[in-house]
Design a protein around this motif. Structure first.
Motif, mmCIF file in Angstrom:
data_model
loop_
_atom_site.group_PDB
_atom_site.id
_atom_site.type_symbol
_atom_site.label_atom_id
_atom_site.label_comp_id
_atom_site.label_asym_id
_atom_site.label_seq_id
_atom_site.Cartn_x
_atom_site.Cartn_y
_atom_site.Cartn_z
ATOM 1 N N THR A 69 0.946 -1.152 0.156
ATOM 2 C CA THR A 69 -0.134 0.006 -0.023
ATOM 3 C C THR A 69 0.826 1.166 0.034
ATOM 4 O O THR A 69 2.036 1.400 0.495
ATOM 5 N N SER A 70 0.382 2.018 -0.771
ATOM 6 C CA SER A 70 1.309 3.474 -0.894
ATOM 7 C C SER A 70 0.153 4.845 -0.690
ATOM 8 O O SER A 70 0.545 5.831 -0.689
ATOM 9 N N TYR A 71 -1.275 4.316 -0.890
ATOM 10 C CA TYR A 71 -2.136 5.530 -0.730
ATOM 11 C C TYR A 71 -3.220 5.050 0.234
ATOM 12 O O TYR A 71 -3.620 4.150 0.821
ATOM 13 N N GLU A 72 -3.541 6.467 0.890
ATOM 14 C CA GLU A 72 -4.695 6.537 1.723
ATOM 15 C C GLU A 72 -5.814 7.377 0.891
ATOM 16 O O GLU A 72 -5.487 8.606 0.596
ATOM 17 N N ILE A 98 2.029 -7.868 -12.375
ATOM 18 C CA ILE A 98 0.856 -7.086 -12.866
ATOM 19 C C ILE A 98 0.460 -6.087 -11.952
ATOM 20 O O ILE A 98 -0.159 -6.254 -10.718
ATOM 21 N N GLU A 99 0.274 -4.951 -12.419
ATOM 22 C CA GLU A 99 -0.213 -3.785 -11.619
ATOM 23 C C GLU A 99 -1.316 -2.968 -12.344
ATOM 24 O O GLU A 99 -1.232 -2.993 -13.508
ATOM 25 N N ASP A 100 -2.201 -2.404 -11.682
ATOM 26 C CA ASP A 100 -3.362 -1.481 -12.470
ATOM 27 C C ASP A 100 -2.782 -0.442 -12.962
ATOM 28 O O ASP A 100 -3.204 0.021 -13.861
ATOM 29 N N ILE A 101 -1.914 0.273 -12.085
ATOM 30 C CA ILE A 101 -1.499 1.869 -12.464
ATOM 31 C C ILE A 101 -0.310 1.888 -12.096
ATOM 32 O O ILE A 101 0.159 1.858 -11.070
ATOM 33 N N ILE A 102 0.567 2.792 -12.838
ATOM 34 C CA ILE A 102 1.950 3.293 -12.462
ATOM 35 C C ILE A 102 1.934 4.800 -12.547
ATOM 36 O O ILE A 102 1.467 5.520 -13.645
ATOM 37 N N ASP A 103 1.996 5.252 -11.152
ATOM 38 C CA ASP A 103 1.475 6.930 -11.214
ATOM 39 C C ASP A 103 2.876 7.447 -10.703
ATOM 40 O O ASP A 103 3.532 7.647 -11.717
ATOM 41 N N THR A 104 3.073 7.751 -9.748
ATOM 42 C CA THR A 104 4.520 8.257 -9.333
ATOM 43 C C THR A 104 5.722 7.171 -9.636
ATOM 44 O O THR A 104 6.750 7.469 -9.713
ATOM 45 N N GLY A 105 5.130 5.854 -9.564
ATOM 46 C CA GLY A 105 6.104 4.780 -9.834
ATOM 47 C C GLY A 105 6.736 4.189 -8.605
ATOM 48 O O GLY A 105 7.586 3.303 -8.526
ATOM 49 N N LYS A 106 6.666 4.926 -7.428
ATOM 50 C CA LYS A 106 7.188 4.504 -5.956
ATOM 51 C C LYS A 106 6.957 3.050 -5.747
ATOM 52 O O LYS A 106 7.641 2.207 -5.145
ATOM 53 N N THR A 107 5.508 2.598 -5.879
ATOM 54 C CA THR A 107 4.938 1.223 -5.752
ATOM 55 C C THR A 107 5.653 0.225 -6.443
ATOM 56 O O THR A 107 6.191 -0.667 -5.817
ATOM 57 N N LEU A 108 5.833 0.392 -7.555
ATOM 58 C CA LEU A 108 6.502 -0.721 -8.523
ATOM 59 C C LEU A 108 8.132 -0.698 -8.252
ATOM 60 O O LEU A 108 8.572 -1.574 -8.316
ATOM 61 N N ASP A 130 -1.002 4.004 -17.242
ATOM 62 C CA ASP A 130 0.259 4.721 -16.986
ATOM 63 C C ASP A 130 -0.389 6.339 -17.035
ATOM 64 O O ASP A 130 -0.835 6.790 -17.809
ATOM 65 N N LYS A 131 0.347 7.196 -15.813
ATOM 66 C CA LYS A 131 0.386 8.382 -15.674
ATOM 67 C C LYS A 131 1.434 9.141 -15.795
ATOM 68 O O LYS A 131 1.954 9.425 -14.792
ATOM 69 N N PRO A 132 2.020 9.336 -17.004
ATOM 70 C CA PRO A 132 3.379 9.746 -17.408
ATOM 71 C C PRO A 132 3.605 11.058 -16.496
ATOM 72 O O PRO A 132 4.699 11.166 -16.002
ATOM 73 N N ASP A 151 -3.215 13.135 -15.819
ATOM 74 C CA ASP A 151 -3.308 13.190 -14.463
ATOM 75 C C ASP A 151 -4.551 13.349 -13.744
ATOM 76 O O ASP A 151 -5.127 14.269 -13.437
ATOM 77 N N GLU A 152 -5.591 12.377 -13.731
ATOM 78 C CA GLU A 152 -6.799 12.505 -13.165
ATOM 79 C C GLU A 152 -6.644 10.973 -12.279
ATOM 80 O O GLU A 152 -6.244 10.106 -12.687
ATOM 81 N N PHE A 153 -7.783 11.386 -11.364
ATOM 82 C CA PHE A 153 -7.976 10.108 -10.483
ATOM 83 C C PHE A 153 -9.038 9.172 -10.826
ATOM 84 O O PHE A 153 -9.941 9.889 -11.353
ATOM 85 N N VAL A 154 -8.577 7.899 -11.275
ATOM 86 C CA VAL A 154 -9.587 7.134 -11.993
ATOM 87 C C VAL A 154 -10.044 5.943 -11.030
ATOM 88 O O VAL A 154 -9.244 5.491 -10.143
ATOM 89 N N GLY A 158 -10.800 -2.815 -11.237
ATOM 90 C CA GLY A 158 -9.772 -3.176 -10.168
ATOM 91 C C GLY A 158 -9.444 -1.890 -9.235
ATOM 92 O O GLY A 158 -9.162 -2.045 -8.204
ATOM 93 N N LEU A 159 -9.441 -0.694 -9.907
ATOM 94 C CA LEU A 159 -8.962 0.382 -9.314
ATOM 95 C C LEU A 159 -10.352 1.112 -8.227
ATOM 96 O O LEU A 159 -11.417 1.052 -8.702
ATOM 97 N N ASP A 160 -9.780 1.689 -7.223
ATOM 98 C CA ASP A 160 -10.618 1.792 -6.264
ATOM 99 C C ASP A 160 -10.342 3.363 -5.843
ATOM 100 O O ASP A 160 -9.632 4.090 -5.944
ATOM 101 N N TYR A 161 -11.874 3.938 -5.093
ATOM 102 C CA TYR A 161 -11.517 4.955 -4.214
ATOM 103 C C TYR A 161 -12.311 4.471 -2.858
ATOM 104 O O TYR A 161 -13.481 4.185 -2.832
HETATM 105 P P1 IMP Z 1 2.513 4.811 -7.420
HETATM 106 O O1 IMP Z 1 3.046 4.268 -6.288
HETATM 107 O O2 IMP Z 1 2.287 6.348 -7.104
HETATM 108 O O3 IMP Z 1 2.968 4.646 -8.612
HETATM 109 O O4 IMP Z 1 1.171 4.533 -7.128
HETATM 110 C C1 IMP Z 1 0.396 3.175 -7.479
HETATM 111 C C2 IMP Z 1 -0.724 2.830 -6.886
HETATM 112 O O5 IMP Z 1 -1.396 4.013 -6.399
HETATM 113 C C3 IMP Z 1 -1.575 2.034 -7.434
HETATM 114 O O6 IMP Z 1 -1.531 0.540 -7.063
HETATM 115 C C4 IMP Z 1 -2.834 2.372 -7.348
HETATM 116 O O7 IMP Z 1 -3.452 1.371 -6.223
HETATM 117 C C5 IMP Z 1 -2.861 3.656 -6.581
HETATM 118 N N1 IMP Z 1 -3.344 4.835 -7.645
HETATM 119 C C6 IMP Z 1 -2.681 5.741 -8.225
HETATM 120 N N2 IMP Z 1 -3.332 6.434 -9.032
HETATM 121 C C7 IMP Z 1 -4.589 6.009 -9.012
HETATM 122 C C8 IMP Z 1 -5.764 6.195 -9.384
HETATM 123 O O8 IMP Z 1 -6.034 7.200 -10.341
HETATM 124 N N3 IMP Z 1 -7.128 5.589 -8.975
HETATM 125 C C9 IMP Z 1 -6.943 4.621 -8.034
HETATM 126 N N4 IMP Z 1 -5.861 4.368 -7.484
HETATM 127 C C10 IMP Z 1 -4.509 4.874 -7.928
#
Ligand code: IMP
Ligand code: MG
Length: 181
Positions: A69-72, A98-108, A130-132, A151-154, A158-161
């Motif tokens: 986890t990296s998000y709240e 296999i990952e849903d989204i690469i955002d900042t890239g920290k998780t991966l 990918d949110k480059p 750069d929008e929250f989606v 699989g992706l949640d809020y």
């Molecule tokens: P990162 O470490 O910033 O690349 O974030 C990756 C994680 O953040 C993903 O595994 C998602 O769970 C979550 N995340 C990032 N962007 C979104 C979004 O737009 N919607 C839902 N979850 C997101």
């Protein structure tokens, strides 16, 4: 009501499935036909994507799951924590994360660096989205990616809020008022 919560459908079910089928074919072509792939699903967001993608990969495949986890809520805390580790050894295995989204890239980046210490034969990364624009870990790219998005929250597919909306069969943006309480 769900319809009242959705602002815009970004990627509909048909587009998603067509792209995932193409990704499955690319992955099938990349590996040798008798390579056994360990698909490592990053929970929870990756499970819907992995379930569909795996059925388009014509190779021997086994599954394992890792929860980090990296998000709240909708904002990054910058913290990456392992909640559930893999069940099996990946030593000498061909690992496909296999990952849903690469955002900042920290998780991966964190997951890849942990798995590299376990001496796999190879590690590749497949992301659906990918949110480059948000990438802070510039050196980290997916080997395969489904769609680049702004750069929008989606949510959806699989992706949640706050754990909701994972069961939607499309990717969408929620109305701002959904985030208000
Ligand atoms: P990162 O470490 O910033 O690349 O974030 C990756 C994680 O953040 C993903 O595994 C998602 O769970 C979550 N995340 C990032 N962007 C979104 C979004 O737009 N919607 C839902 N979850 C997101
Ligand atoms: Mg996630």
């Amino acid at each position: 009501m769900l319809e009242n919560e959705i602002e815009e459908i970004l990627i509909d079910q048909e587009k998603l499935q067509a792209r995932i089928k193409a990704l499955g074919a690319e992955i099938t072509d990349y590996y040798d036909e008798d390579d056994e792939i360990v698909m490592v699903c990053i929970l929870r967001g990756g499970f819907v994507f992995m379930a569909d993608l795996a059925r388009y990969v014509e190779l021997p495949v086994v599954f394992d799951f890792m929860d980090v986890t990296s998000y709240e809520g909708a904002t990054s805390t910058g913290n990456v924590r392992i909640i559930k580790d893999l069940e099996e050894s990946i030593e000498n295995k061909d690992v496909l994360i296999i990952e849903d989204i690469i955002d900042t890239g920290k998780t991966l980046k964190h997951v890849v660096s942990i798995l590299e210490t376990r001496k796999p034969n190879s590690i590749k990364v497949c992301t659906l989205l990918d949110k480059p624009e948000r990438r802070t870990e510039k050196e980290l790219e997916s080997d395969w990616n489904g769609f680049e998005i702004p750069d929008e929250f989606v949510v959806g597919y699989g992706l949640d809020y706050n754990e909701r909306y994972r069961n939607l069969s499309y990717i969408c943006i929620l109305k701002p008022e959904v985030y208000q309480d």
